[in-house]
Design an enzyme around this catalytic site. Structure first.
Site, mmCIF file in Angstrom:
data_model
loop_
_atom_site.group_PDB
_atom_site.id
_atom_site.type_symbol
_atom_site.label_atom_id
_atom_site.label_comp_id
_atom_site.label_asym_id
_atom_site.label_seq_id
_atom_site.Cartn_x
_atom_site.Cartn_y
_atom_site.Cartn_z
ATOM 1 C CB SER A 189 -20.167 14.152 -35.562
ATOM 2 O OG SER A 189 -19.036 14.365 -34.413
ATOM 3 C CG ASP A 222 -26.623 18.306 -35.593
ATOM 4 O OD1 ASP A 222 -27.452 17.047 -36.933
ATOM 5 O OD2 ASP A 222 -26.905 18.015 -35.290
ATOM 6 C CE LYS A 246 -28.801 19.834 -26.100
ATOM 7 N NZ LYS A 246 -27.651 19.934 -25.102
ATOM 8 C CG ASP A 260 -19.010 10.241 -24.201
ATOM 9 O OD1 ASP A 260 -19.655 10.108 -22.734
ATOM 10 O OD2 ASP A 260 -18.024 10.599 -24.067
#
Length: 991
Positions: A236, A272, A455, A688
């Protein structure tokens, strides 16, 4: 026959008397074919041989019958030089007719072996079943004293707090009251942190057994193809300005070159920010991988991140066997330098392209007579508009508003090996090296105005859906863009746990985080080894470690929100009773057992939970089945047969890619449970921890995989401001967890008691900052007022303090022993616990309370920035001072304690009746606070001790304010008037 030995050779031996030796019939004591004839009856019956002093019946060796130095027969020489009959077994399998060269005859004439059974040596080659992993317990000599000390300190703390409550300080009740409240909270917080550490364990894996079971020829896999399950790797990134494309490209290259079957590996990168710079950097990385990956395979390169490999110190030729390694490395270094030049030159080349294409469009518009100027677009190399974010903000082309992008940059690899030749590279010989590369896909999910994109968690869920359509690996490994594979065998080690007996109940394998570029002293505890090697190792002995954001190998089926097989519920006050959880309904008649979803809740409605994509829904039972361990042992209840995953992988077609594009659209998650029960969980900055908690709460367990060579490595901020903001984000997420339904207080009965305590501590630890700040100011208040938290430093208080301190030190030493951390690392962690607790944790609590009560969100941003003076210094960022409001609380504590030390010492020295015991108590605790704050003060001074002007301003204001408050509280004028009044009254009193 008899023959005379050479006289010269016999002179070296002692003279022996005549004796008789009985020898068995072996080839060594039989006549040779070309020797003189011997009587046949003598051959058959002469087993007793008479020897003369200078003669021998032995074929060619006189020394065979020589006595040893003790006068006994030399049996060792006899055994070594005699051929015996081995028989049959898994050590040796002789000829069926002649075992060891001679027929084995029993009394009944039978040879004793059944030749007709078809038994051969190959039947003994099947090795017994072996586990892939095993637990290694901490030695009892370390763990038992550790547990005993925890119990002892807990008892002493109880007695100490009881004594403190029963013995108040009537001279300063307010000081005594604040200290009691803080000490009770500290004891409670210590219990929450200590209890989950009572059962630490170590683990080890057997990679050779993994290879034997999954990659060597067997009856179910005659060609020896890989039977390992598929793996999807997620990387990511979001902003190429903060996350340089070269760093991301090196991470991708390390994954492409990892030691895992190429046809089973797929890599996905989530951009992103939809940046053209990242897109083209990944295209360059795909081209460079064509020579970098075969080079790594040819010479067994470690690590397989080019930047880290070529930057390593030491001899690069160590353990390299090929003669052309030096030449290949030299050329590869040249190729990588050119690759870096291309990556670093991408911004300039993209800007030049944009100017050229936009100028062309402006000219066309003028020729066509258009009244409006065309938009300033961002162009790809093929002359088309970039569908992502443009350099100039335009509607439908910003970071928060753009179309979805999915590009397969490296196609699905061939099923068979594709070996290279000398023609692959001009100077590097790739002969007999597999040239295949894993599939590599660039993904940027769709973003539109009015949608909550959640997000990083939303980006990861988009990758989960897209990968399920394209590759559907039953396991997922996720990385941040700055974390790369340092040990190419690490994935195999993690797979050992998933494929072992009971592995179907493991939801994820968490690897420890290791960091590079940290200053040698680790001033701000960036390595965080106390947490990764202490707390996480201890949790592995319970229900498993927490998920910490990167370097985690997931079971895809667990991410989908399903319950584990054979889940356990824990009941009782502390979960001492175990009961099987509710099982799934009986299987329907005619239902395929291999496609049966494990423990599917009866009310589960797949389309409502996962969306309307039928390809995604059909992939769920497949990934569950392929993720099962091998059913090669009776104790494995939920396995798959060997050889089930050696099938060829289908190539991608246009409808499949189009389906993958549809599931990354921003509307796909509407009216589904993505982010609620499925995938990464939304609603917290620390998604997480919440995601891992949800899996544990459903009954899954996790495993902590510590490899001998670091599995993965990344970077961490070494600047004080950046480090505090990192801690602020973690603490803010913890406060959000505390005020949400993810609080461990509301956990299910499938969560173990001590695991519940650990998760409860995650949500509570930021609130310790309130009591920590109060307690850090108590020494200053004691020195200002001349009082102390106890009425006097009596023996009882000092004994309690001594026992508690000694127990803490001994606990630290034993924890260092079983966790492997260093004492300096433990001390740095203690220091930064105080620094972070008085700054970032307090800000997180304030931010969380305001968000819950008033819905107000406060962000602590940098107010001023400074740049590094020395770009060549690896640790230059360590000395950069960036002012932030997080500095105010710890700076205030430092200044107040320093001023209080001066004031308290001056008062005691010039007092008519000095109270040294109270001064010593206040000084001791003030120095304790200042010693913990030393790294913070050193960070404020920057390089060479130069402190920014704003620090002096704040310190002066705080010192003046404290001094004025102290003067106002003590009121010296009133004290003089009161003392004069008392003197007058005494003079009037006749007594």
């Amino acid at each position: 026959m008899t023959h005379r030995a050479d006289e010269s050779s016999l002179n070296n031996f002692h003279r022996y008397p005549r004796y008789t030796v009985v020898l068995p019939l072996t080839p060594d004591n039989q006549p040779s074919d070309g020797a003189s004839t011997m009587d046949s009856d003598h051959q058959e019956t002469d087993s007793i041989i008479s020897l003369d002093e200078s003669t021998s019946m032995v074929k060619s060796n006189t020394t065979m019958l020589v006595r040893s130095g003790t006068g006994d027969f030399d049996h060792n020489r006899f055994l070594f030089e005699t051929k015996g009959t081995y028989g049959i077994g898994n050590a040796f399998w002789g000829n069926a007719a002649t075992i060891g060269g001679y027929r084995s005859i029993r009394d009944d004439g039978d040879d004793g072996y059944d030749d007709g059974a078809g038994v051969s040596m190959s039947d003994f080659m099947d090795k017994p079943w072996k586990p892939l992993t095993r637990k290694v317990k901490i030695p009892a000599a370390v763990l038992s004293p550790y547990r005993l000390l925890v119990l002892l300190r807990l008892i002493v703390l109880g007695f100490f707090i009881t004594w403190r409550i029963r013995n108040p300080n009537p001279d300063a009740m307010w000081l005594w009251g604040m200290s009691i409240v803080c000490e009770i909270w500290f004891a409670f917080s210590w219990i929450l942190d200590q209890l989950p550490k009572l059962n630490p364990i170590n683990r080890t894996v057997d990679l050779q057994t993994l290879r034997e079971k999954f990659e060597l020829p067997s009856p179910a896999n005659p060609e020896g193809r890989s039977d390992l399950p598929g793996l999807d790797v997620f990387i990511s990134t979001a902003d190429p300005d903060k996350e340089p494309p070269l760093v991301t490209a090196n991470t991708v290259l390390s994954v492409l070159a990892t030691d895992y079957p190429v046809e089973k590996l797929s890599i996905y990168i989530s951009d992103d920010g939809a940046s053209l710079l990242t897109f083209e950097a990944m295209a360059e990385a795909s081209i460079f991988a064509e020579i970098w990956v075969p080079f790594c395979r040819k010479h067994d390169i470690e690590p397989r991140n080019p930047e880290s490999y070529f930057g390593m110190k030491g001899d690069p030729t160590r353990n390299k066997k090929r003669s052309d390694f030096v030449k290949d490395r030299r050329w590869m270094k040249r190729e990588y330098d050119e690759f870096k030049i291309r990556i670093n030159g991408l911004p300039a080349s993209i800007n030049e392209r944009l100017e050229a294409f936009n100028l062309r469009e402006n000219r066309r518009a003028k020729i066509n007579g258009d009244m409006e100027d065309p938009p300033i677009a961002t162009w790809m190399a093929d002359g088309t508009h970039w569908p992502g974010a443009w350099y100039t903000k335009t509607s439908d082309h910003t970071k928060a508003d753009h179309a979805g992008i999915l590009q397969v940059m490296i196609k699905v690899p061939e099923y068979d090996h594709v070996f290279g030749t000398t023609a692959v590279h001009d100077f590097i010989d790739m002969t007999n090296i597999d040239l295949r590369l894993p599939m590599f896909v660039y993904v940027s999910r769709e973003k539109r105005q009015g949608f909550d994109h959640n997000k990083k968690a939303g980006a990861m869920n988009a990758l989960v859906r897209a990968s399920a359509i394209l590759s559907n690996g039953p396991f997922i490994l996720n990385f941040d863009c700055d974390h790369y594979i340092y040990n190419s065998m690490a994935i195999r080690e993690g797979m050992c746990y998933m494929m072992d007996r009971g592995g179907d109940r493991i939801c994820y394998i968490q690897f420890p985080q290791r960091f590079e570029g940290i200053d040698p002293s680790d001033r701000y505890a960036n390595h965080n080894t106390v947490f990764f090697d202490g707390n996480m190792r201890a949790l592995d002995g319970l229900q498993g470690p927490m998920y910490v954001g990167t370097g985690c190998l997931f079971r895809r089926f667990a991410l989908y929100g399903f319950n584990p097989p054979r889940a356990i519920e824990y009941t009782g006050f502390y979960g001492q009773y175990k009961n099987p959880a509710m099982e799934v309904k009986a299987m329907k008649e005619g239902e395929d057992p291999e496609k049966r979803l494990l423990n599917v809740p009866p009310e589960l409605d797949l389309p409502n939970k996962f969306g309307k994509s039928m390809a995604l829904l059909e992939s769920i039972p497949i990934c569950e089945y392929q993720g099962r361990p091998l059913a090669d042992h009776p104790s494995i209840r939920n396995g798959r047969p060997p050889g089930a995953l050696i099938i060829n992988r289908q190539s991608l077609d246009a409808p499949t890619v189009a389906e993958a594009v549809s599931v990354i659209s921003c509307w796909y998650e509407d009216k589904t449970e993505w982010g609620d029960r499925v995938g990464w969980i939304y609603g917290s900055v620390t998604e997480d921890v919440v995601t891992g908690y949800r899996m544990h709460n459903r009954g899954w367990r996790s495993v902590y995989c510590i490899t001998k060579r670091d599995a993965f490595r990344g970077t961490a901020p070494i600047n004080l401001t950046d480090r505090l903001h990192q801690v602020l984000r973690w603490a803010t997420g913890s406060v959000e967890i505390f005020f949400s339904r993810n609080n461990a207080i509301f956990a299910s009965r499938r969560l173990k008691f001590l695991q519940r305590v650990a998760y409860l501590n995650v949500g509570i630890y930021p609130f310790t900052s309130i009591f920590l700040i109060i307690y850090c100011t108590l020494p200053a208040l004691s020195l200002f007022t001349g009082q102390f938290i106890v009425q006097s430093l009596n023996v009882t208080f000092l004994i309690y303090l001594l026992i508690i301190s000694i127990a803490l030190v001994l606990l630290a030493l034993l924890e260092v022993k079983w966790s492997g951390i260093g004492l300096e690392e433990w001390w740095r962690n203690e220091q930064f616990w105080l620094i972070g607790g008085t700054s970032a944790h307090l800000a997180a609590v304030l931010q969380g309370i305001l968000k819950v009560i008033a819905g107000i969100e406060i962000s602590f941003t940098l107010t001023s920035k400074a740049t590094s003076e020395d770009e060549d210094d690896l640790y230059a960022d360590l000395y950069v001072v960036k002012w932030t409001s997080l500095f105010i609380p710890p700076l205030t504590i430092i200044v107040v304690n320093i001023v209080a030390v001066v004031v308290g010492f001056s008062r005691t020295v010039y007092s008519e009746i000095p109270e040294w015991n109270k001064l010593v108590g206040g000084l001791f605790f003030s120095f304790w606070v200042l010693a913990h704050m030393y790294p913070f003060a050193k960070g404020l001074m920057g390089r060479r001790g130069r402190m920014p002007t704003i620090i002096f301003v704040w310190s002066g204001l705080i010192a003046i304010t404290v001094s004025l408050l102290w003067l106002a509280v003590t009121s010296p004028i009133e004290e003089v008037s009161m003392s004069s009044t008392v003197t007058d009254l005494d003079s009037e009193n006749p007594y």
